[in-house]
Design a protein around this motif. Structure first.
Motif, PDB file in Angstrom:
ATOM      1  N   THR A  42       1.809   7.402   3.263  1.00 18.35           N
ATOM      2  CA  THR A  42       1.352   6.374   2.341  1.00 18.35           C
ATOM      3  C   THR A  42       1.153   6.932   0.931  1.00 18.35           C
ATOM      4  N   GLU A  45      -2.165   4.650  -3.645  1.00 19.49           N
ATOM      5  CA  GLU A  45      -2.348   3.468  -4.497  1.00 19.49           C
ATOM      6  C   GLU A  45      -3.449   2.597  -3.916  1.00 19.49           C
ATOM      7  N   ALA A  46      -4.436   2.294  -4.715  1.00 14.44           N
ATOM      8  CA  ALA A  46      -5.517   1.378  -4.350  1.00 14.44           C
ATOM      9  C   ALA A  46      -6.203   1.764  -3.042  1.00 14.44           C
ATOM     10  N   LYS A  48      -4.988   3.129  -0.358  1.00 12.49           N
ATOM     11  CA  LYS A  48      -4.191   3.013   0.869  1.00 12.49           C
ATOM     12  C   LYS A  48      -4.051   4.347   1.590  1.00 12.49           C
ATOM     13  N   ALA A  49      -3.914   5.428   0.843  1.00 12.09           N
ATOM     14  CA  ALA A  49      -3.795   6.746   1.464  1.00 12.09           C
ATOM     15  C   ALA A  49      -5.104   7.136   2.146  1.00 12.09           C
ATOM     16  N   ASN A  50      -6.238   6.789   1.549  1.00 10.72           N
ATOM     17  CA  ASN A  50      -7.534   7.082   2.162  1.00 10.72           C
ATOM     18  C   ASN A  50      -7.679   6.363   3.501  1.00 10.72           C
ATOM     19  N   VAL A  51      -7.250   5.124   3.560  1.00  8.78           N
ATOM     20  CA  VAL A  51      -7.310   4.364   4.813  1.00  8.78           C
ATOM     21  C   VAL A  51      -6.425   5.026   5.864  1.00  8.78           C
ATOM     22  N   ALA A  52      -5.242   5.468   5.464  1.00  9.06           N
ATOM     23  CA  ALA A  52      -4.328   6.133   6.402  1.00  9.06           C
ATOM     24  C   ALA A  52      -4.909   7.451   6.898  1.00  9.06           C
ATOM     25  N   LYS A  55      -7.659   6.697   9.446  1.00  9.96           N
ATOM     26  CA  LYS A  55      -7.059   6.215  10.686  1.00  9.96           C
ATOM     27  C   LYS A  55      -6.482   7.376  11.498  1.00  9.96           C
TER      28      LYS A  55
END
Length: 85
Positions: A42, A45-46, A48-52, A55
């Motif tokens: 990922t 951006e915004a 999104k990489a932190n969420v990935a 997870k």
């Protein structure tokens, strides 16, 4: 995708220090000595990489991702993740 077994580190209240590489070729986690390196496909951006990252870490720890909190490094490559009890 095979992930390392990090379940021994899944102690409530523990803080994991991770080094993140976004836009990698594939999602993976590499443990070198005491350093946990997380590679995610990922883009950063915004958030999104932190969420990935959360997870992927949750999967390796054997925990639900709701038990992980990003406490430092929201915009940097070096992050600290707390395991909530």
């Amino acid at each position: 995708m095979s992930l390392p077994d990090l379940s021994a580190r899944a102690v409530p209240g523990a803080v994991l220090t991770v080094r993140v590489t976004p836009k990698a070729a594939r999602n993976r986690i590499v443990v070198e000595d005491a350093v946990i390196r997380v590679y995610v496909t990922t883009a950063p951006e915004a958030g999104k990489a932190n969420v990935a990252v959360l997870k992927l870490l949750a999967k390796a720890l054997g925990l639900p991702k709701s038990r992980l909190s990003l406490i430092r490094g929201e915009t940097g490559r070096d992050k600290q993740v707390r395991i909530d009890g």
